[in-house]
Design an enzyme around this catalytic site. Structure first.
Site, PDB file in Angstrom:
ATOM      1  N   ARG A 203      32.299  40.394  42.095  1.00 58.04           N
ATOM      2  CA  ARG A 203      32.107  39.762  40.784  1.00 58.04           C
ATOM      3  C   ARG A 203      31.066  38.679  40.902  1.00 58.04           C
ATOM      4  O   ARG A 203      31.106  37.861  41.818  1.00 58.04           O
ATOM      5  CB  ARG A 203      33.408  39.089  40.304  1.00 58.04           C
TER       6      ARG A 203
ATOM      7  N   ASP B  88      42.051  34.117  46.380  1.00 59.30           N
ATOM      8  CA  ASP B  88      41.080  35.202  46.555  1.00 59.30           C
ATOM      9  C   ASP B  88      41.649  36.223  47.560  1.00 59.30           C
ATOM     10  O   ASP B  88      41.786  35.931  48.753  1.00 59.30           O
ATOM     11  CB  ASP B  88      39.754  34.625  47.071  1.00 59.30           C
TER      12      ASP B  88
ATOM     13  N   ASP C 229      39.402  37.129  50.634  1.00 57.64           N
ATOM     14  CA  ASP C 229      39.330  36.055  51.640  1.00 57.64           C
ATOM     15  C   ASP C 229      40.637  35.944  52.427  1.00 57.64           C
ATOM     16  O   ASP C 229      40.627  35.728  53.637  1.00 57.64           O
ATOM     17  CB  ASP C 229      39.031  34.713  50.950  1.00 57.64           C
TER      18      ASP C 229
ATOM     19  N   THR D 180      29.031  34.927  35.757  1.00 56.72           N
ATOM     20  CA  THR D 180      29.262  35.781  34.577  1.00 56.72           C
ATOM     21  C   THR D 180      30.596  36.527  34.670  1.00 56.72           C
ATOM     22  O   THR D 180      31.081  37.047  33.675  1.00 56.72           O
ATOM     23  CB  THR D 180      28.150  36.833  34.456  1.00 56.72           C
TER      24      THR D 180
HETATM   25  C1  PRP Z   1      38.247  40.723  43.432  1.00 51.58           C
HETATM   26  C2  PRP Z   1      39.336  41.765  43.389  1.00 51.58           C
HETATM   27  C3  PRP Z   1      38.841  42.718  42.346  1.00 51.58           C
HETATM   28  C4  PRP Z   1      38.136  41.811  41.385  1.00 51.58           C
HETATM   29  C5  PRP Z   1      39.026  41.595  40.202  1.00 51.58           C
HETATM   30  O1  PRP Z   1      37.167  41.145  44.174  1.00 51.58           O
HETATM   31  O2  PRP Z   1      39.600  42.349  44.622  1.00 51.58           O
HETATM   32  O3  PRP Z   1      37.967  43.705  42.841  1.00 51.58           O
HETATM   33  O4  PRP Z   1      37.905  40.561  42.056  1.00 51.58           O
HETATM   34  O5  PRP Z   1      38.388  40.840  39.252  1.00 51.58           O
HETATM   35  P1  PRP Z   1      38.022  41.399  37.812  1.00 51.58           P
HETATM   36  O6  PRP Z   1      39.244  42.121  37.313  1.00 51.58           O
HETATM   37  O7  PRP Z   1      37.719  40.164  37.032  1.00 51.58           O
HETATM   38  O8  PRP Z   1      36.835  42.306  37.923  1.00 51.58           O
HETATM   39  P2  PRP Z   1      35.897  40.205  44.432  1.00 51.58           P
HETATM   40  O9  PRP Z   1      34.869  40.411  43.375  1.00 51.58           O
HETATM   41  O10 PRP Z   1      36.356  38.809  44.664  1.00 51.58           O
HETATM   42  O11 PRP Z   1      35.284  40.818  45.745  1.00 51.58           O
HETATM   43  P3  PRP Z   1      35.907  40.901  47.220  1.00 51.58           P
HETATM   44  O12 PRP Z   1      37.034  41.909  47.167  1.00 51.58           O
HETATM   45  O13 PRP Z   1      34.743  41.356  48.019  1.00 51.58           O
HETATM   46  O14 PRP Z   1      36.407  39.537  47.607  1.00 51.58           O
HETATM   47  N1  URA Z   2      39.990  38.203  42.458  1.00 50.87           N
HETATM   48  C1  URA Z   2      40.847  37.617  43.337  1.00 50.87           C
HETATM   49  O1  URA Z   2      40.792  37.883  44.543  1.00 50.87           O
HETATM   50  N2  URA Z   2      41.748  36.750  42.856  1.00 50.87           N
HETATM   51  C2  URA Z   2      41.840  36.459  41.542  1.00 50.87           C
HETATM   52  O2  URA Z   2      42.713  35.667  41.159  1.00 50.87           O
HETATM   53  C3  URA Z   2      40.946  37.077  40.654  1.00 50.87           C
HETATM   54  C4  URA Z   2      40.028  37.947  41.140  1.00 50.87           C
END
Ligand code: PRP
Ligand code: URA
Length: 213
Positions: free
Chosen positions: A108, A204, A207, A112
């Site tokens: 994400r 997160d 993470d 935005t």
């Molecule tokens: C997180 C999570 C989803 C997304 C959800 O991933 O694992 O894929 O955010 O958010 P949304 O419903 O608002 O789209 P992130 O973008 O943090 O990437 P990562 O898994 O690489 O940490």
């Molecule tokens: N992605 C995450 O990992 N945690 C949240 O709370 C939202 C998006």
């Protein structure tokens, strides 16, 4: 949140217990990873109660022959949304060891909150399989909607989506955009904060799974 025919929120004491530990900021990376897998296995058992192709077979017990049903080999594909979805793959494989895995890489944009797709590799023949998309967090729903759009463009017709924690905003968005997709969440949280994080949530997920912060 209004009720949707295609949304199931699990309300199971064993899953709630594991989610309580998962949320705790003091839970270690190792325990977090193990809990994500265990919760995924419990969710998979329930969410694949229907729709899994089976084949009839004759089995001879020590007493007599009977008709039984085996899960059709290779009829399910798992599609984790990277990175955090990776943490759920083993939890599905415990029950479906032969399931092939497709990967959709998305992150994400922190300002935005729009998802950016950076990778996509799907198994051959995925369009004929039951596709289980997995991601621990369904926040705004942007990543989930884009992943399902992408799979539909590839011809997938039977798609289920599984997230451990859903925010009402994301669950509604996915349910309305894709009424033919069954959505399973273990728990529905309160709302999103101004940065698009789920409250109370668990922080997160990527993470915490991979120790990157
Ligand atoms: C997180 C999570 C989803 C997304 C959800 O991933 O694992 O894929 O955010 O958010 P949304 O419903 O608002 O789209 P992130 O973008 O943090 O990437 P990562 O898994 O690489 O940490
Ligand atoms: N992605 C995450 O990992 N945690 C949240 O709370 C939202 C998006």
């Amino acid at each position: 949140m209004k009720n949707y025919d295609n949304v199931v929120v699990f309300d199971h004491p064993l899953i709630k217990h594991k989610i309580a530990i998962l949320r705790n900021e003091k839970t270690s990376m190792k325990e977090f990873r193990e809990l994500v897998e265990e919760i995924t296995t419990l969710m998979t058992y329930e969410s694949l109660k229907e729709g899994v192709p089976t084949v009839e077979t004759q089995v001879k017990t020590p007493l007599e022959s009977c008709t039984q049903y085996l899960v059709k080999d290779d009829s399910i594909a798992i599609v984790p949304i990277l990175r955090a979805g990776l943490g759920m793959v083993n939890g599905v494989h415990v029950l479906f060891p032969l399931a092939k895995v497709g990967h959709i890489g998305m992150y994400r944009n922190e300002e935005t909150l729009e998802p950016m797709t950076y990778y996509c590799k799907l198994p051959e023949g995925i369009e004929d399989k039951l596709v289980l998309v997995v991601d621990p967090m369904l926040a705004t729903g942007g990543s989930a909607c884009d992943a399902v759009d992408l799979l539909k463009k590839r011809g997938c017709k039977k798609i289920k989506f599984m997230a451990i924690i859903g925010a009402p905003e994301g669950v509604s968005r996915l349910a309305e955009a894709h009424p033919d997709v069954e959505i399973y969440v273990s728990t529905l949280d309160r709302c999103l904060n101004e940065h698009g994080y789920i409250l109370p949530g668990l922080g997160d997920a990527g993470d915490r799974l991979f120790g990157t912060k």
